[in-house]
Scaffold this motif. Structure first.
Motif, short mmCIF file in Angstrom:
data_model
loop_
_atom_site.label_atom_id
_atom_site.label_comp_id
_atom_site.label_asym_id
_atom_site.label_seq_id
_atom_site.Cartn_x
_atom_site.Cartn_y
_atom_site.Cartn_z
N GLU A 46 24.87 0.94 -2.22
CA GLU A 46 25.89 1.27 -1.24
C GLU A 46 25.27 1.97 -0.03
OE1 GLU A 46 28.74 4.22 -2.38
OE2 GLU A 46 27.25 5.50 -3.34
N GLY A 47 25.87 1.74 1.13
CA GLY A 47 25.42 2.40 2.33
C GLY A 47 25.83 3.86 2.35
N VAL A 48 24.92 4.72 2.76
CA VAL A 48 25.17 6.15 2.82
C VAL A 48 25.31 6.61 4.27
CG1 VAL A 48 24.17 8.42 2.34
CG2 VAL A 48 23.96 6.58 0.65
N SER A 49 24.38 6.15 5.12
CA SER A 49 24.41 6.60 6.52
C SER A 49 23.57 5.66 7.37
CB SER A 49 23.85 8.02 6.61
OG SER A 49 23.92 8.51 7.94
N CYS A 50 23.86 5.67 8.65
CA CYS A 50 23.08 4.88 9.59
C CYS A 50 23.09 5.58 10.94
CB CYS A 50 23.66 3.48 9.72
SG CYS A 50 22.68 2.39 10.80
N THR A 51 21.97 5.48 11.65
CA THR A 51 21.89 6.04 12.99
C THR A 51 21.08 5.10 13.87
OG1 THR A 51 21.34 8.01 14.30
CG2 THR A 51 19.79 7.40 12.57
N SER A 52 21.44 5.01 15.13
CA SER A 52 20.68 4.16 16.04
C SER A 52 20.61 4.81 17.41
CB SER A 52 21.31 2.77 16.14
OG SER A 52 22.63 2.85 16.64
#
Length: 126
Positions: A46-52
């Motif tokens: 599962e996805g927890v976090s993302c930043t760009s």
């Protein structure tokens, strides 16, 4: 050779904290979205976090919002996941991944990422 290497996992008591690192080699993180995922025993990843940097946006799953903080240090070519107030449900193998450009509204799906690390295990238990 493109490589992502996670570190910082371990055993921690409920309520404790850990900081995971994701070091990139063979490329620079500057133009990539960085995602953190986890897979608990017997469950899907599962996805927890993302930043760009492309759009300056950061996303968190509802289960970690307010407890986890994603960050990146482009000068060190490294990303981080600061985890606080850990719960037994946070137990799992944590992976970092990168994809070109922005996270996108579907950031939590693993299909948008080009490169993955090997994972680091986090166990939250008393």
């Amino acid at each position: 050779q493109v490589q992502l290497v996670e570190s910082g996992g371990g055993l921690v008591q409920p309520g404790g904290s850990l900081r995971l690192s994701c070091a990139a080699a063979g490329f620079t993180l500057n133009n990539y979205a960085i995602g953190w995922f986890r897979q608990a025993p017997g469950k899907e990843r599962e996805g927890v976090s993302c930043t760009s940097d492309a759009d300056g946006r950061t996303y968190y799953s509802d289960s970690v919002k307010g407890r986890f903080t994603i960050s990146r240090d482009n000068a060190k070519n490294t990303a981080f996941l600061q985890m606080s107030s850990l719960k037994p449900d946070d137990t799992g193998v944590y992976y970092c991944a990168v994809g070109w450009g922005a996270c996108g509204v579907s950031w939590y799906g693993d299909f948008g990422y080009d490169h993955w690390g090997q994972g680091t295990r986090v166990t939250v238990s008393s």
